[in-house]
Structure formats: C-alpha cells, structure tokens
Design a protein around this motif. Structure first.
Motif, PDB file in Angstrom:
ATOM      1  N   GLY A   1       0.780  -1.226   0.000  1.00 58.45           N
ATOM      2  CA  GLY A   1       0.000   0.000   0.000  1.00 58.45           C
ATOM      3  C   GLY A   1       0.813   1.278   0.000  1.00 58.45           C
ATOM      4  N   ASP A   2       2.140   1.188   0.068  1.00 52.96           N
ATOM      5  CA  ASP A   2       2.967   2.395   0.068  1.00 52.96           C
ATOM      6  C   ASP A   2       2.775   3.177  -1.231  1.00 52.96           C
ATOM      7  N   VAL A   3       2.614   4.481  -1.101  1.00 47.90           N
ATOM      8  CA  VAL A   3       2.478   5.364  -2.256  1.00 47.90           C
ATOM      9  C   VAL A   3       3.873   5.830  -2.656  1.00 47.90           C
ATOM     10  N   LEU A   4       4.264   5.507  -3.893  1.00 51.13           N
ATOM     11  CA  LEU A   4       5.617   5.803  -4.356  1.00 51.13           C
ATOM     12  C   LEU A   4       5.679   7.073  -5.203  1.00 51.13           C
ATOM     13  N   LEU A   5       4.653   7.318  -5.987  1.00 52.64           N
ATOM     14  CA  LEU A   5       4.605   8.508  -6.842  1.00 52.64           C
ATOM     15  C   LEU A   5       3.213   9.129  -6.790  1.00 52.64           C
ATOM     16  N   TRP A   6       3.171  10.463  -6.896  1.00 47.29           N
ATOM     17  CA  TRP A   6       1.891  11.159  -6.953  1.00 47.29           C
ATOM     18  C   TRP A   6       2.030  12.394  -7.829  1.00 47.29           C
ATOM     19  N   ASP A   7       1.178  12.478  -8.837  1.00 53.41           N
ATOM     20  CA  ASP A   7       1.120  13.636  -9.720  1.00 53.41           C
ATOM     21  C   ASP A   7      -0.215  14.325  -9.456  1.00 53.41           C
ATOM     22  N   ASP A   8      -0.148  15.444  -8.736  1.00 52.77           N
ATOM     23  CA  ASP A   8      -1.382  16.117  -8.319  1.00 52.77           C
ATOM     24  C   ASP A   8      -2.124  16.708  -9.507  1.00 52.77           C
ATOM     25  N   ALA A   9      -1.376  17.183 -10.502  1.00 57.58           N
ATOM     26  CA  ALA A   9      -2.013  17.811 -11.656  1.00 57.58           C
ATOM     27  C   ALA A   9      -2.811  16.796 -12.469  1.00 57.58           C
ATOM     28  N   GLU A  10      -2.240  15.608 -12.661  1.00 57.32           N
ATOM     29  CA  GLU A  10      -2.904  14.587 -13.469  1.00 57.32           C
ATOM     30  C   GLU A  10      -3.683  13.582 -12.625  1.00 57.32           C
TER      31      GLU A  10
END
Length: 231
Positions: A63-72
């Motif tokens: 469940g670890d979040v590795l990447l996040w693109d807030d715009a997309e």
C-alpha cells in the motif's frame, strides 16, 4: 526513469485513501523477496520503469504510495502479497521450570528444523511462513503435541508490523523458495525396486548434497560464512 527515495504515505491512511479514490492508480507488484530490498528496479503494471533507493534498512510495505502527480491525479502504489504465517504462542510455558522450558523449546526447534521451515522468534512467539499446505503444517503441530503451546494461522501483514527490517527479511525473504513438507514422519523413506529384478540403489539421503535449488542471497551468505569457519 523515476527514482523513488522516500515513501509518500500509504494507501490505507485516511488522507491517501480519499485522495486515491478519484485518481488513476498504477500498481508496482513486488514479491515477498523483492519487498525486503531497499534498492531495486521494477516496472509497474502500466509499463512505467521505476528505481527504488530507500535508506538502508527501510523496506516497502503493502500500500505504500511511491509517486503522486497532483495535476494529473495519478499515483503509483506498491502491492505486496505476503504469505500467511504460523504463530506459535509460547506464553503457556511461563509457569514451567527453566529446564522444562528449554526442553520444550528444543523440541519445537527440532520439529521446525526437521521440516526446513524458517522461523523468527520474538516477544514469546515463533513465526513461521506458510510455504506448504496448511494441512501439512497443522499435522506436524498436532503430531508433536507440544503441551502448553498454542498455535494459529495469521496474515503476514499482521506479523510484519511487529518485526524490524532484519527480522522481516528472515521471515519473508526466503519464503518463496520451495519449502519441504516432510510431514510428521520425518525424513526416512524407502524406494521399492523397479522391474522384475531387484536393483540395489545407493542409500537415498535427504541432506541435499547434490544439486540444490537456488537459495536466496542471505542463505548463500550464511553458507559462505559456515564454510569459512570450517576451512
């Protein structure tokens, strides 16, 4: 290639659960063995190559979040399938004499070792990864009938939270190597002669002197150390 040097959060956290509910989530699938590494290269389900380089001793969790693109509104989340674990509770031995406790502990260790099962002992519990059919594991425990010892099967995730990184590697890191399940009757077995004429075969030993399956790296290192001691 994106480089992951820190974990942003976990998909099970309320904040991230709400954020990911309306996002496109790509998944990085990891084996139990890969999940115990702090450095690796893998490709996500959508075909995105990633390089993970965490601090020494830090490992990824399901469940670890590795990447996040807030715009997309796009994310990459780690998915790890941990095996179930045999949880042997030793708290029932507290009232025994020290000699009886040692005797019981040696018997348990002998039974697990006879099956070639890895184990981690912590907080009065012995944890064993389930790499064979549960019925085989239950049969071994019932046959030995360790008085004062209770056991149950639990999910790997529940145990992982109680372990430090080194213990997690010992418990889950080698559990994908095919394990032996000799059953409660030990190693001894006989091969009947084939054909009309009796043929004598060399004694069949189960100590794996011949070609061994590939062992996990930490197991090979242990073997190298033992070899160095005996040279």
């Amino acid at each position: 290639m994106p480089l992951i040097e820190t974990v942003l959060g976990n998909a099970n956290d309320p904040e991230w659960r709400a954020r990911l509910a309306h996002a496109h989530v790509d998944t990085l699938d990891l084996s139990q063995w890969d999940a115990q590494k702090s450095r690796l290269r893998k490709t996500t389900r959508d075909g995105l190559p990633l390089a993970v380089s965490l601090e020494r001793g830090e490992v990824l969790r399901n469940g670890d979040v590795l990447l996040w693109d807030d715009a997309e509104r796009r994310a990459v989340v780690c998915r790890i399938d941990l095996c179930d674990v045999l949880d042997i509770d030793l708290s029932g031995l507290d009232d025994l004499s020290p000699a009886r406790i040692v005797e019981r502990a040696v018997r348990i260790g002998h039974a697990l070792g006879n099956q070639h099962w890895p184990a981690v002992c912590k907080g009065g519990h012995v944890y064993v990864p389930i790499t064979v059919d549960r019925n085989v594991v239950a049969s071994v425990m019932k046959t030995h009938h360790f008085e004062g010892v209770e056991y149950r099967f639990v999910q790997g995730e529940a145990v992982l939270d109680t372990l430090d990184p080194a213990e997690a590697r010992r418990l889950f890191g080698g559990s994908e190597v095919p394990a032996h399940g000799h059953g409660p009757h030990g190693h001894g077995h006989h091969h009947p002669a084939h054909g009309r004429k009796e043929r004598r075969h060399a004694p069949h030993r189960h100590d794996h002197d011949d070609a061994e399956p590939e062992r996990p790296r930490h197991a090979r290192e242990c073997m190298d150390v033992r070899g160095a001691v005996h040279v």
